[in-house]
Every structure is written in C-alpha cells, then in structure tokens.
Design an enzyme around this catalytic site. Sequence first.
Site, short mmCIF file in Angstrom:
data_model
loop_
_atom_site.label_atom_id
_atom_site.label_comp_id
_atom_site.label_asym_id
_atom_site.label_seq_id
_atom_site.Cartn_x
_atom_site.Cartn_y
_atom_site.Cartn_z
N GLU A 22 6.29 3.65 -9.15
CA GLU A 22 5.81 2.45 -9.86
C GLU A 22 6.58 2.18 -11.16
OE1 GLU A 22 1.55 2.93 -10.20
OE2 GLU A 22 1.27 2.16 -8.19
N GLU B 295 0.88 3.19 -0.84
CA GLU B 295 -0.42 3.72 -1.25
C GLU B 295 -1.46 2.66 -0.88
OE1 GLU B 295 -0.43 4.90 -5.38
OE2 GLU B 295 1.51 5.91 -5.20
#
Length: 664
Positions: free
Chosen positions: A142, A299
Amino acid sequence: MKVGVDYYPEHWDVSLWEQDARQMQEAGITIVRLAEFAWSRLEPTEGKFDFEWLDQAIALLARHEIDVVIGTPTATPPVWLTHNYPDVLPVDNKGNAVFAGVRLHRCYNSPSLRKFGERIIEQITRRYASHPAVIGWQTDNELAANDCHCTNCTRLFRGWLQRKYGSLETLNREWGTVVWSGEYSDWNQVTTPLGGSPHLNPSFLLDFRRFSSDAVAEFNRFQAALIRKGSPGKFVTHNLWGYPVTADYYDMFDSMDFASVDYYPATDLQDDSKSKMYHGALTLDLTRGVKRQNFWVMEQLSGTPGCWYPMSRTPFPGMIRAYAWQSVSRGADTIVQFRWRSARIGAEQFWHGLLDHHGQPGRRFEEFVQFSTEAGKLAPLLEGTTLKHDVAMLFSHEQLNAFQIQPQADGFDYLGNIKRLHSALLRMGVGTDVINWREDFQGYKFVIAPMLYLIDEEMAGKLKRYVENGGMLLLTTRSGVKNMNNVCLPDRLPNLLTELAGAYVDEYDPGGKDAQTLSLESGERLSCGQWCDILTPVTAETTATYSGEYFAGKAAVTRNSHGKGVVYYIGTVLDEKASQVLMRRIARDAGIDCSLELPDGVEVAIRQSDERRLIFVLNLSKEPKEVSIPIRNCVRALSGGSFSGGNVKLAPGGVEILVQVSSL
Ligand code: GAL
Ligand code: ZN
C-alpha cells in the site's frame, strides 16, 4: 479465477503451519501472499540473512498445491536499520523524524533505504526466482505519497523544480510568489512546504504533491526493475490502498504487470448513507481503470475490521461471499482474502481474518468456503472475460489534490461527487469504465469529464475532437478554473471549455450545505447543492433552471450541439435523485441502454468474451430484494437452472450469476 489468502507464518508457531496449509487446501485456496512485513526475520541483523523459515513455509504450502506471491518487505524497515541509518525515517513538516514501529516508516528517497532495500530484494528474488511455487511478486505494501521533509527530499524537490521551471524567475512567475513577499532569490531558499499551513501558496503545494507522487512511483519502478532482474518471467504487482489517495496510481502502476487492490467495504451498512454503499463499486471500477484490464484483489474483507478505529460491525451473513463476487463481477481474476488467522499479537489483533483467535472454522469461514467452491466451478466460464462499456468517466489525481489543497465549498468533495454520477449510472444498470483523464477516450459513446478544475490546451483539444467526431460529453461545474500550475485562468468560466459548453458562467455561488432546487421544462423539481454556476447560454439550450434565490430562472444545466456531438454542462452538484433523473436523460440522449431500475444496494455487472456473457446480479444489502432482469436465454451458473427474463429474487447478500452463450 483463483482464490487465496494472506498469511503470516512468522507470527505463528511452526507446529501450526502444516495444519494451516492442509486446511487452506481443503478450503480451495491455491494462492498465499506472504512475507511483506517480515524484514526482521529475513535479515535479523545487518547483512545476516535467514530464509530457512520461508523456504520451509513455501515448501509446505507447495506440498498442498498452494502457490505463493512474495511481498518485498520494504514497508517495515527493521529496528537495526532505522537505528543505525536514521536517514531511512521520514521527517515531518516540523522537522521531526517519524518514529519507527507503526510501519511505513521510510522515506523513499533515503539512500540507506535504497541500499538495504536493494540488497534484501536481490537476495529474496534470487533465492526464489526458480522456485516453481513462487508465481509472482508484490512490491512493498500500500504505497502512498509521503509528506517527507528530510534533507534528501528537500534537495530532490529542488532538482525536480529546476527541471520543471528551468529558472527561479520562471518559478516565481508561475507560482505567483509575489503574493505575500514569497519571492525566492536563490535556489537554496526553496524548501519543501514546512510548517504544515494549508494556506501556503497553492501552486507550491500542488507541485510538492506531484513531487511526492513521482517519488513513490519511482520507488515502485526501482523495486520492479530489481525484481525483474532477480526473478525474470514472474509477474510484479502492487496492492493499492482504496481511494481517495494523493499518489497518482496511474504513474505508480506504470511499472506493474497488473493492479491489485485491498478491498474493505464498509460493514456498518445500517447507518450507511447510500454513497458509502456504492463506494465499493467505484473503487473496483477505478482499480480496473488503473491498467485498463482485469486485476487482483490482494486483500479482501474476511472479518470484523478494527484496530485503526473502534471495531465496526462483523460482516453480516452473506456479505463475505457477496462482496467477493462483487470484486469478480467488476474485473477481479483472483481474490486473496485478508487474512487467514486473526492475529493474537501486535497492533492488528482485532482486524479479523477468516479464522478467529481460537482458529476453529465458523460462519465466516464456511461462507468463504462456499465462495471458493463456487469460484472453482465458475473459473472456466470466467476465463478470458472482462467488462466492456460504452461509458467512460475521467478520473484525475491532480484534480483530487488541487481540490484537497483548496476546498471549494462546504461539503464539496471530488471523489464523492464522482461517486454520485457513477452510482446514478450503476442504478440504471449502466457500466462505466473509470479511467485516467489523460488516456484515450475517443472510442466511447458517452464520456463524463467531471470537475476539470485544472485544464490545459491539450486536454481541451482532446475533448473538442471527441465531441466534433460525434461524442456525447458531460462537463460539470468547477471546470476550466485553473492552469496546470494551479493558477486561475483569466477568462470567463469554464475558460478553455466555454466554446464546447456553449455557455459561460455569469456568476457563481458556493452554496455549501444550503440546498437549492432546479426545475426541468416538464416542471419536475430536483435538488442540488454545494455549488451553483449561474449560466448564460450562448449556443446551448437550457435543460434545467434554478428555482430559488436571486438566480431563480437562470440556467443550471445546458445542452450544446457542437460538431457532430453534444455537450451537457451541469453547473451544480445534483443530489442523488436528481443525478439519477438527469443522468438517465443524458445517457439516453447518448444512445445508452438504461432500462434497468435497480433497488438500493443491488448491482449488476457484465463480464464477457466473444463466446459468452456472465451477468452478475448482486444484493449487497442486508434486506431481501427483487429485481427485474430482461435478459433471455440464460443459465443460472450457480444453480444450473434456466432463466429467460423476469424477476430475480435475492436474499440479503444474494448472488445470481446468469450465463448467456452466444450460440444460444
Ligand atoms: C491493509 C494492509 C494490511 C492490513 C489491513 C487491515 O490496509 O495492507 O496489512 O493492515 O489493511 O488493517
Ligand atoms: Zn525524505
């Protein structure tokens, strides 16, 4: 179509690994992502590497026919690194080093991060390059644009500005530093925006955001090149964090083979505004737009979210499966659930995985198994399919950043306003590609170019060409306001777009949260707010007028024929219902089929190839829903029954997937 899970073997006793791998295999899992935060276990002290535990974990997973995606561990520099080489730590705008320990505590421009990052990536990629179970790589985790003010970033920012402007004189002129005596007389006076005031020069602030975005994109390129060198032939991806974000994802992903997204839809639907409900669809459409191709979810929501805030609601029965299918319906080819076991240690103890702390399969786990079983069954049908749309929406991180720097009115929200237009189309069953505003959109029937606040001749020219060749273009308020250096343009709004709009903004009123009303010629009343452009049509006709205040009767929405095409200009921000009414009208005008009327929380998306179409009908809400789907000659992919148009009944979290084969 594959299903996987995120797993942290280093957090669990080795005695559990075998059982975990077996249970994963039984649950239909064929992919595990791991190691993305494990730097201190891979290199416990400087230059001493330990891959044995990872060898063992990968071998064990491979024995259970599970492939592995390895994350480079650079999001978590180990303590020895930050302790011995403090330049790794970012520095905030007050000059203080960011403390280590939470993660993401690294400056992308730090020479030590580069040096030690390069070495760990070289080591790990070489070690697993030829391992048959290692199918690909994830860079970091991220990545986001840092707000770093260290000496390296300051020096590089100066260089970035020198390359962009050439001379200090040009920089002073383009930024307008004459205001408040901000003029620079020596390059050494130029720093990053220190102090953190939001009222610094907006041109300066936007350039710093661009520099920070370029830095993270460059860091990702640096990693991708190392991975491709060390482990040729395997894919490289990155797991993007949900929108809105400062970093330009289009740049950040130019070095990636495909995009991956971390998808955590809100679980507190009860007090949910509908816009929150439709955030997921926009996120997934934006993700598909990053590389304009199918993507992965790296995810996917599996349990009760928490830790970063008080825990939210546990996913309601059906939610895990329905939202996983939603990801697939909008272009995901692999779904990796976050995470296998809920952590017993560390800061994320209450961000729950598929298994609770006790490790026994429960309701959520069983629901996931249902999804993975269904996904296994449908995989051959999904192969080679993607979404194909006539409508494009242009998204820009530059606009987002500029609006964040100078909020336009109380409640005026770039992404939120995009979401309203996007969900209005969604509610009519119209699929939209949400793409980089700088990319080619000429082939679409209908292009929505909302809030083009920053504009240049190049963009205005592309829009003009599109319309002259017969395109249907929708422009909105806050367009043509500034040049790319965040400086207001000198003419009447929307400046470079005035000819296309066939109307100009006579005056505007940033109404914020004061609601306004509009009238259509039919007499129908609609609501709007945030902002009102009071328009004077020149060549355009008026589609809607304001019906209150001193601008009652003045044009709010216009339609202009230009070349072979048409341009609508919406001079305000429509509320949800008004967006639906006007978007239906405009989409029809563009020749788009918008015959569906989907109830709250019901979504339809279509994946197709030359041979077949898969029509996903999803109920993402907690209430039962019924929806009429006028599509004939289908097979219900999950139950095997036939379907030839009519009502589809959906339980809460209900999923219907209809397959239409072209020979039918
Ligand atoms: C993601 C992150 C994961 C985990 C998860 C739950 O944003 O990539 O590592 O932290 O959120 O909070
Ligand atoms: Zn820095």
